[in-house]
Motif scaffolding. Structure first.
Motif, PDB file in Angstrom:
ATOM      1  N   GLY A   1       0.816  -1.209   0.000  1.00  0.00           N
ATOM      2  CA  GLY A   1       0.000   0.000   0.000  1.00  0.00           C
ATOM      3  C   GLY A   1       0.848   1.257   0.000  1.00  0.00           C
ATOM      4  O   GLY A   1       0.532   2.241  -0.684  1.00  0.00           O
TER       5      GLY A   1
ATOM      6  N   ARG B   1      -1.814   6.930   2.318  1.00  0.00           N
ATOM      7  CA  ARG B   1      -3.212   6.494   2.123  1.00  0.00           C
ATOM      8  C   ARG B   1      -3.286   5.011   1.830  1.00  0.00           C
ATOM      9  O   ARG B   1      -4.156   4.307   2.340  1.00  0.00           O
ATOM     10  CB  ARG B   1      -3.848   7.262   0.959  1.00  0.00           C
ATOM     11  CG  ARG B   1      -4.317   8.622   1.274  1.00  0.00           C
ATOM     12  CD  ARG B   1      -4.893   9.312   0.046  1.00  0.00           C
ATOM     13  NE  ARG B   1      -5.325   8.379  -1.004  1.00  0.00           N
ATOM     14  CZ  ARG B   1      -6.330   8.607  -1.825  1.00  0.00           C
ATOM     15  NH1 ARG B   1      -7.016   9.727  -1.731  1.00  0.00           N
ATOM     16  NH2 ARG B   1      -6.662   7.750  -2.750  1.00  0.00           N
ATOM     17  N   GLY B   2      -2.392   4.519   1.011  1.00  0.00           N
ATOM     18  CA  GLY B   2      -2.376   3.099   0.670  1.00  0.00           C
ATOM     19  C   GLY B   2      -2.032   2.231   1.862  1.00  0.00           C
ATOM     20  O   GLY B   2      -2.642   1.181   2.082  1.00  0.00           O
TER      21      GLY B   2
ATOM     22  N   SER C   1      -5.056   2.250   4.162  1.00  0.00           N
ATOM     23  CA  SER C   1      -6.153   1.498   3.545  1.00  0.00           C
ATOM     24  C   SER C   1      -5.927  -0.002   3.653  1.00  0.00           C
ATOM     25  O   SER C   1      -6.858  -0.757   3.979  1.00  0.00           O
ATOM     26  CB  SER C   1      -6.295   1.887   2.076  1.00  0.00           C
ATOM     27  OG  SER C   1      -6.619   3.240   1.951  1.00  0.00           O
TER      28      SER C   1
ATOM     29  N   ALA D   1      -8.232  -2.530   5.909  1.00  0.00           N
ATOM     30  CA  ALA D   1      -8.954  -3.610   5.225  1.00  0.00           C
ATOM     31  C   ALA D   1      -8.625  -4.966   5.829  1.00  0.00           C
ATOM     32  O   ALA D   1      -9.532  -5.778   6.075  1.00  0.00           O
ATOM     33  CB  ALA D   1      -8.612  -3.598   3.733  1.00  0.00           C
TER      34      ALA D   1
ATOM     35  N   LEU E   1     -16.927   3.938   5.259  1.00  0.00           N
ATOM     36  CA  LEU E   1     -15.599   4.112   4.653  1.00  0.00           C
ATOM     37  C   LEU E   1     -15.655   4.480   3.175  1.00  0.00           C
ATOM     38  O   LEU E   1     -14.645   4.872   2.600  1.00  0.00           O
ATOM     39  CB  LEU E   1     -14.765   2.835   4.829  1.00  0.00           C
ATOM     40  CG  LEU E   1     -14.360   2.493   6.257  1.00  0.00           C
ATOM     41  CD1 LEU E   1     -13.650   1.150   6.290  1.00  0.00           C
ATOM     42  CD2 LEU E   1     -13.483   3.583   6.841  1.00  0.00           C
TER      43      LEU E   1
ATOM     44  N   GLN F   1     -14.648   8.246   2.318  1.00  0.00           N
ATOM     45  CA  GLN F   1     -13.538   8.855   3.039  1.00  0.00           C
ATOM     46  C   GLN F   1     -12.394   9.172   2.075  1.00  0.00           C
ATOM     47  O   GLN F   1     -12.009   8.345   1.263  1.00  0.00           O
ATOM     48  CB  GLN F   1     -13.045   7.928   4.153  1.00  0.00           C
ATOM     49  CG  GLN F   1     -14.099   7.571   5.174  1.00  0.00           C
ATOM     50  CD  GLN F   1     -14.657   8.791   5.876  1.00  0.00           C
ATOM     51  OE1 GLN F   1     -13.946   9.730   6.189  1.00  0.00           O
ATOM     52  NE2 GLN F   1     -15.959   8.777   6.111  1.00  0.00           N
TER      53      GLN F   1
ATOM     54  N   TRP G   1      -9.315   9.685   2.872  1.00  0.00           N
ATOM     55  CA  TRP G   1      -8.055   9.080   3.298  1.00  0.00           C
ATOM     56  C   TRP G   1      -7.975   7.588   2.987  1.00  0.00           C
ATOM     57  O   TRP G   1      -7.005   6.934   3.335  1.00  0.00           O
ATOM     58  CB  TRP G   1      -7.815   9.328   4.791  1.00  0.00           C
ATOM     59  CG  TRP G   1      -8.994   9.032   5.665  1.00  0.00           C
ATOM     60  CD1 TRP G   1      -9.979   9.904   6.009  1.00  0.00           C
ATOM     61  CD2 TRP G   1      -9.311   7.795   6.288  1.00  0.00           C
ATOM     62  NE1 TRP G   1     -10.895   9.275   6.824  1.00  0.00           N
ATOM     63  CE2 TRP G   1     -10.505   7.982   7.016  1.00  0.00           C
ATOM     64  CE3 TRP G   1      -8.710   6.545   6.319  1.00  0.00           C
ATOM     65  CZ2 TRP G   1     -11.098   6.983   7.748  1.00  0.00           C
ATOM     66  CZ3 TRP G   1      -9.302   5.540   7.054  1.00  0.00           C
ATOM     67  CH2 TRP G   1     -10.481   5.761   7.755  1.00  0.00           C
ATOM     68  N   ILE G   2      -8.984   7.049   2.306  1.00  0.00           N
ATOM     69  CA  ILE G   2      -8.985   5.644   1.888  1.00  0.00           C
ATOM     70  C   ILE G   2      -8.652   5.569   0.402  1.00  0.00           C
ATOM     71  O   ILE G   2      -9.232   6.278  -0.413  1.00  0.00           O
ATOM     72  CB  ILE G   2     -10.367   4.996   2.134  1.00  0.00           C
ATOM     73  CG1 ILE G   2     -10.665   4.888   3.619  1.00  0.00           C
ATOM     74  CG2 ILE G   2     -10.487   3.646   1.468  1.00  0.00           C
ATOM     75  CD1 ILE G   2      -9.899   3.822   4.352  1.00  0.00           C
ATOM     76  N   SER G   3      -7.718   4.703   0.083  1.00  0.00           N
ATOM     77  CA  SER G   3      -7.406   4.407  -1.317  1.00  0.00           C
ATOM     78  C   SER G   3      -8.280   3.216  -1.719  1.00  0.00           C
ATOM     79  O   SER G   3      -8.039   2.090  -1.276  1.00  0.00           O
ATOM     80  CB  SER G   3      -5.925   4.066  -1.449  1.00  0.00           C
ATOM     81  OG  SER G   3      -5.613   3.731  -2.767  1.00  0.00           O
ATOM     82  N   PRO G   4      -9.304   3.449  -2.552  1.00  0.00           N
ATOM     83  CA  PRO G   4     -10.302   2.393  -2.799  1.00  0.00           C
ATOM     84  C   PRO G   4      -9.737   1.098  -3.377  1.00  0.00           C
ATOM     85  O   PRO G   4     -10.136   0.008  -2.958  1.00  0.00           O
ATOM     86  CB  PRO G   4     -11.291   3.023  -3.771  1.00  0.00           C
ATOM     87  CG  PRO G   4     -10.875   4.418  -3.988  1.00  0.00           C
ATOM     88  CD  PRO G   4      -9.605   4.666  -3.262  1.00  0.00           C
TER      89      PRO G   4
ATOM     90  N   PHE H   1      -7.652  -0.718  -0.702  1.00  0.00           N
ATOM     91  CA  PHE H   1      -8.581  -1.251   0.296  1.00  0.00           C
ATOM     92  C   PHE H   1      -9.266  -2.505  -0.235  1.00  0.00           C
ATOM     93  O   PHE H   1      -9.300  -3.545   0.437  1.00  0.00           O
ATOM     94  CB  PHE H   1      -9.623  -0.194   0.675  1.00  0.00           C
ATOM     95  CG  PHE H   1     -10.546  -0.624   1.772  1.00  0.00           C
ATOM     96  CD1 PHE H   1     -10.201  -0.430   3.090  1.00  0.00           C
ATOM     97  CD2 PHE H   1     -11.761  -1.226   1.476  1.00  0.00           C
ATOM     98  CE1 PHE H   1     -11.046  -0.835   4.118  1.00  0.00           C
ATOM     99  CE2 PHE H   1     -12.616  -1.625   2.486  1.00  0.00           C
ATOM    100  CZ  PHE H   1     -12.262  -1.430   3.811  1.00  0.00           C
TER     101      PHE H   1
END
Length: 141
Positions: A39, A46-47, A50, A54, A104, A107, A109-112, A115
């Protein structure tokens, strides 16, 4: 002198569940470390965040499954409460999971992608652990 027998015999501790929880904990920990590194490489902080979130979400729900199975297994053999506890636990986990995903979803700050793939890797890894432990554990019939 005889040993008192409980009025309603309960299920003994399950060696399959015990081994599954042990190995799943090890695999979830390893995935959290690997996910954090990957990540970080893919999307920086962020990664990293995330991936770790997860994997921890997957580990939390794995632990909740073990808790529900343990609680249901403590009911008297043949009791309908086993199914009540088991299905209630499953439905409760589903509702909580949907709530977590909705919370989530937006958000910043989440890298989809990090995640999603971390969560997918954790779920697949836990299924593989379940399969391997069940295949290798000797259970009396």
């Amino acid at each position: 002198m005889s040993v008192p027998v409980p009025a309603h015999p309960v299920m003994p501790p399950n060696p399959v569940m015990r081994n599954t929880m042990l190995w799943s904990s090890i695999v979830i920990g390893a995935l959290a470390v690997v996910g954090a590194v990957v990540g970080w490489i893919v999307d920086g902080g962020r990664g990293l965040l995330s991936a770790v979130i997860a994997v921890l979400v997957a580990g939390l729900f794995l632990g909740l499954t073990a808790l529900v199975v343990h609680l249901a297994g403590r009911t008297p053999k043949g009791s309908p409460m086993f199914f009540v506890i088991f299905i209630s636990g499953w439905l409760g986990k589903f509702v909580v999971f949907l709530g977590v995903m909705i919370a989530l979803r937006m958000q910043t700050w989440i890298s989809p992608y990090v995640f999603f793939f971390s969560l997918l890797a954790a779920v697949i890894a836990s299924l593989i652990v379940d399969l391997v432990v069940y295949a290798r554990t000797r259970v009396l019939h």
